[in-house]
Design an enzyme around this catalytic site. Structure first.
Site, PDB file in Angstrom:
ATOM      1  N   ASN A   1      -5.169   0.874  -3.155  1.00  0.00           N
ATOM      2  CA  ASN A   1      -5.132   2.332  -3.237  1.00  0.00           C
ATOM      3  C   ASN A   1      -6.338   2.877  -3.990  1.00  0.00           C
ATOM      4  O   ASN A   1      -6.950   3.875  -3.579  1.00  0.00           O
ATOM      5  CB  ASN A   1      -3.849   2.793  -3.933  1.00  0.00           C
TER       6      ASN A   1
ATOM      7  N   ASP B   1      -1.097   2.802   2.611  1.00  0.00           N
ATOM      8  CA  ASP B   1       0.040   2.997   3.517  1.00  0.00           C
ATOM      9  C   ASP B   1      -0.109   2.139   4.768  1.00  0.00           C
ATOM     10  O   ASP B   1       0.870   1.568   5.263  1.00  0.00           O
ATOM     11  CB  ASP B   1       0.144   4.468   3.910  1.00  0.00           C
TER      12      ASP B   1
ATOM     13  N   GLU C   1       6.072  -0.591  -3.023  1.00  0.00           N
ATOM     14  CA  GLU C   1       5.508  -1.630  -2.155  1.00  0.00           C
ATOM     15  C   GLU C   1       6.393  -2.869  -2.072  1.00  0.00           C
ATOM     16  O   GLU C   1       5.960  -3.906  -1.546  1.00  0.00           O
ATOM     17  CB  GLU C   1       4.107  -2.028  -2.649  1.00  0.00           C
TER      18      GLU C   1
END
Length: 264
Positions: free
Chosen positions: A135, A144, A170
């Site tokens: 990220n 994502d 996650e």
């Protein structure tokens, strides 16, 4: 004239013709049997009385029949739409919108299924390693995308009867139905290797290497879902502590012995 009006008129004409023929047959047979004369008035009565009575009555009956049929068709269509909406709502409330996997609530509900004596499922907790760096380095959209690909990898490497869920963030869960520790370790290793060797974030010069750590715990008959989740969580933490990209069932035996002891 609409198709509906044509159908009503056609059916009414057919019924009226049948009524005329039947009236002639009955009237003339009765007159002959009673030796009554058959004059022009007999012909008029047998022709026009069925028309004057049969046509309006037939038209009314067939119009009502068409209305009832239309209503039934609309009700059937409404029922199908309602069922489709209910199915969509059920799917939305029981599945993760991003990955399409089971939600945490639905996944735990499946973990709590009643098991026969001696029957045993196995839970796998799967967590990507260093996910926050994906990220931070490539953006949340790539993060994502990575989660969606992990979800697809889990579907690919498990059996149709197994349950797969996104438990939050996650973390993923796999419920291996009627599978014990030894076979579960093999399946978990296949999952780990498949994800490690898969193509991940594209379009980056330095690329992204994605690996997962996996912790597992058996779910014997009578086991509590939260206890099993904690046991698998400890195994997942152990895999992270020992260097990541590993499968661990380290705390399985001792933990489940304690669970079984509390249930008896």
């Amino acid at each position: 004239m609409t198709p509906r009006s044509k159908r009503i008129l056609g059916k009414s004409i057919v019924v009226t013709i049948i009524a005329i023929v039947a009236t002639f047959g009955l009237s003339f047979t009765a007159r002959i049997a009673l030796q009554m004369p058959i004059d022009w008035l007999s012909w008029v009565e047998c022709t026009f009385i069925p028309i004057l009575i049969g046509m309006p009555v037939g038209a009314y009956i067939f119009a009502q029949s068409e209305t009832i049929q239309d209503t039934c068709d609309k009700l059937e269509k409404s029922y199908a739409e309602l069922k489709e909406a209910h199915d969509r709502f059920t799917f939305v409330t029981s599945h993760d919108p991003m990955t399409g996997l089971l939600s945490r609530v639905e996944f735990i509900a499946r973990m709590d299924r009643k098991r026969d004596e001696g029957e045993c499922d196995t839970l796998l907790l799967i967590d990507p390693d260093h996910f926050s760096s994906i990220n931070d380095k490539h953006g949340h959209s790539k993060g994502d995308e990575t989660l969606v690909r992990i979800a697809k990898a889990l579907v690919y490497t498990t059996r149709p009867g197994d349950s797969i869920g996104r438990l939050g963030g996650e973390e993923f869960g796999v419920l291996l139905r009627d599978v014990r520790k030894e076979q579960a370790i093999t399946i978990a290793e296949n999952i780990r290797r498949h994800i490690e060797g898969g193509p991940w974030v594209k379009g980056q010069q330095d690329g992204v290497r994605v690996t997962v750590s996996i912790g597992g715990a058996e779910i014997p008959s009578g086991a509590d879902a939260e206890d099993v989740l904690r046991a698998a969580g400890r195994c997942l933490f152990d895999a992270k502590q020992r260097g990541r990209n590993l499968v661990s069932f380290t705390y399985q035996v001792a933990r489940l012995q304690n669970i079984a002891g509390r249930k008896t």
